[in-house]
Design a protein around this motif. Structure first.
Motif, PDB file in Angstrom:
ATOM      1  N   LEU A  97       0.832  -1.204   0.000  1.00 47.80           N
ATOM      2  CA  LEU A  97       0.000   0.000   0.000  1.00 47.80           C
ATOM      3  C   LEU A  97       0.869   1.257   0.000  1.00 47.80           C
ATOM      4  N   ALA A  98       1.903   1.262   0.834  1.00 45.37           N
ATOM      5  CA  ALA A  98       2.796   2.421   0.905  1.00 45.37           C
ATOM      6  C   ALA A  98       3.494   2.661  -0.431  1.00 45.37           C
ATOM      7  N   ALA A  99       3.944   1.591  -1.069  1.00 50.33           N
ATOM      8  CA  ALA A  99       4.634   1.732  -2.349  1.00 50.33           C
ATOM      9  C   ALA A  99       3.689   2.252  -3.433  1.00 50.33           C
ATOM     10  N   ALA A 100       2.454   1.762  -3.431  1.00 53.38           N
ATOM     11  CA  ALA A 100       1.498   2.165  -4.461  1.00 53.38           C
ATOM     12  C   ALA A 100       1.051   3.609  -4.295  1.00 53.38           C
ATOM     13  N   GLU A 101       0.939   4.063  -3.038  1.00 53.70           N
ATOM     14  CA  GLU A 101       0.398   5.401  -2.794  1.00 53.70           C
ATOM     15  C   GLU A 101       1.478   6.434  -2.481  1.00 53.70           C
ATOM     16  N   GLY A 102       2.718   5.983  -2.353  1.00 49.67           N
ATOM     17  CA  GLY A 102       3.827   6.913  -2.214  1.00 49.67           C
ATOM     18  C   GLY A 102       4.005   7.542  -0.842  1.00 49.67           C
ATOM     19  N   PHE A 103       3.606   6.853   0.218  1.00 43.51           N
ATOM     20  CA  PHE A 103       3.887   7.385   1.556  1.00 43.51           C
ATOM     21  C   PHE A 103       4.939   6.512   2.235  1.00 43.51           C
ATOM     22  N   GLY A 160     -15.417  -2.291  14.310  1.00 45.04           N
ATOM     23  CA  GLY A 160     -14.022  -2.712  14.370  1.00 45.04           C
ATOM     24  C   GLY A 160     -13.324  -2.508  13.039  1.00 45.04           C
ATOM     25  N   MET A 161     -14.022  -2.837  11.955  1.00 46.72           N
ATOM     26  CA  MET A 161     -13.452  -2.609  10.623  1.00 46.72           C
ATOM     27  C   MET A 161     -13.136  -1.133  10.418  1.00 46.72           C
ATOM     28  N   GLN A 162     -14.058  -0.266  10.849  1.00 49.80           N
ATOM     29  CA  GLN A 162     -13.844   1.165  10.665  1.00 49.80           C
ATOM     30  C   GLN A 162     -12.661   1.659  11.484  1.00 49.80           C
ATOM     31  N   LEU A 163     -12.496   1.136  12.685  1.00 49.15           N
ATOM     32  CA  LEU A 163     -11.335   1.507  13.497  1.00 49.15           C
ATOM     33  C   LEU A 163     -10.034   1.139  12.780  1.00 49.15           C
ATOM     34  N   CYS A 164     -10.026  -0.015  12.134  1.00 44.04           N
ATOM     35  CA  CYS A 164      -8.826  -0.426  11.398  1.00 44.04           C
ATOM     36  C   CYS A 164      -8.584   0.473  10.194  1.00 44.04           C
ATOM     37  N   ARG A 165      -9.653   0.854   9.515  1.00 44.15           N
ATOM     38  CA  ARG A 165      -9.489   1.751   8.364  1.00 44.15           C
ATOM     39  C   ARG A 165      -9.009   3.131   8.825  1.00 44.15           C
ATOM     40  N   ASN A 166      -9.478   3.566   9.993  1.00 44.46           N
ATOM     41  CA  ASN A 166      -8.986   4.834  10.540  1.00 44.46           C
ATOM     42  C   ASN A 166      -7.487   4.747  10.833  1.00 44.46           C
ATOM     43  N   TRP A 167      -7.057   3.594  11.341  1.00 49.85           N
ATOM     44  CA  TRP A 167      -5.631   3.389  11.621  1.00 49.85           C
ATOM     45  C   TRP A 167      -4.830   3.474  10.324  1.00 49.85           C
ATOM     46  N   VAL A 168      -5.345   2.851   9.269  1.00 49.42           N
ATOM     47  CA  VAL A 168      -4.656   2.891   7.975  1.00 49.42           C
ATOM     48  C   VAL A 168      -4.592   4.323   7.454  1.00 49.42           C
ATOM     49  N   GLU A 169      -5.646   5.094   7.684  1.00 49.25           N
ATOM     50  CA  GLU A 169      -5.630   6.491   7.245  1.00 49.25           C
ATOM     51  C   GLU A 169      -4.549   7.271   7.987  1.00 49.25           C
ATOM     52  N   GLY A 170      -4.380   6.986   9.270  1.00 41.76           N
ATOM     53  CA  GLY A 170      -3.291   7.615  10.017  1.00 41.76           C
ATOM     54  C   GLY A 170      -1.933   7.222   9.466  1.00 41.76           C
ATOM     55  N   LEU A 171      -1.826   5.978   9.023  1.00 40.45           N
ATOM     56  CA  LEU A 171      -0.584   5.511   8.395  1.00 40.45           C
ATOM     57  C   LEU A 171      -0.283   6.328   7.143  1.00 40.45           C
ATOM     58  N   ARG A 172      -1.305   6.564   6.352  1.00 37.74           N
ATOM     59  CA  ARG A 172      -1.136   7.366   5.132  1.00 37.74           C
ATOM     60  C   ARG A 172      -0.648   8.783   5.458  1.00 37.74           C
ATOM     61  N   ARG A 173      -1.086   9.294   6.585  1.00 36.66           N
ATOM     62  CA  ARG A 173      -0.768  10.681   6.949  1.00 36.66           C
ATOM     63  C   ARG A 173       0.547  10.811   7.713  1.00 36.66           C
ATOM     64  N   GLY A 174       1.286   9.720   7.788  1.00 39.77           N
ATOM     65  CA  GLY A 174       2.628   9.815   8.346  1.00 39.77           C
ATOM     66  C   GLY A 174       2.803   9.331   9.763  1.00 39.77           C
TER      67      GLY A 174
END
Length: 212
Positions: free
Chosen positions: A154-160, A195-209
């Motif tokens: 995911l990081a490689a594809a989206e460049g973060f 629970g799924m949404q909490l995980c997606r929120n975590w991934v969004e934080g990952l995208r933001r650094g």
């Protein structure tokens, strides 16, 4: 023994291999633990469940902790393969593959309170059985490696950036495990969809650094 019919119409017997028999005993051990918890960790109980003599268990495994660790291997490998199949069946983009992993992690196959008792038995043996400890470490390493691959793609594809992909995967694993345990102990605490949404929120934080 299984009966096999050959092309000429003659019947012959297919002799089970030692690994076939070990697998049957491991599955019988799992059924005993599901039914009886810690009380199911018994050569007598497992032999009765499998319909074999206690001596056959000793012959194939030596002692009970070896059999229970093998049963753990069967269960953990089956769960991981189910997760990886969901990923493989998803649309071939890093985002869709990660979404599939999250979705199946909160599916009835894994979000099952009945499974908690089995894990409690296994966890209790980790501190006292080197064989069980080795199995748990192997299972955990394989699971974290799968998550590393998904997050790295995911990081490689989206460049973060992710500074330490291993620690990042461990953090996500801890989130998933913690949510699973919290739900098993009290299903009213949150819905699987939350629970799924909490995980997606975590991934969004990952995208933001968060782990850059």
């Amino acid at each position: 023994m299984a009966r096999k019919v050959v092309a000429k119409g003659r019947a012959r017997f297919h002799r089970e291999t030692p690994e076939d028999r070990r697998r049957q005993l491991g599955e019988a051990a799992l059924r005993c633990i599901v039914k009886h918890g810690n009380a199911g960790v018994s050569v007598r109980q497992i032999a009765a469940e499998a319909g074999v003599t206690q001596g056959l268990i000793t012959h194939h495994f030596g002692e009970i902790n070896e059999l229970v660790a093998y049963a753990f291997d069967i269960m953990s490998e089956g769960l991981l393969q189910s997760l990886l199949k969901a990923v493989a069946d998803a649309e071939p983009t890093p985002q869709k593959r990660l979404d599939a992993f999250i979705n199946v992690s909160f599916s009835p196959m894994l979000f099952d309170r009945g499974v908690l008792g089995v894990w409690v038995v296994f966890w209790g043996l980790v501190l006292h059985s080197p064989r069980m400890s080795a199995s748990q470490q192997g299972e955990y390493s394989n699971y974290v490696a799968a998550i590393e691959g998904l997050l790295g793609d995911l990081a490689a594809a989206e460049g973060f950036g992710i500074a330490d992909i291993r620690l990042c995967a461990i953090a996500f694993t801890a989130l998933l495990d913690g949510l699973w345990l919290a739900w098993c102990l009290n299903p009213a605490s949150f819905k699987p969809e939350e629970g799924m949404q909490l995980c997606r929120n975590w991934v969004e934080g990952l995208r933001r650094g968060a782990y850059a």
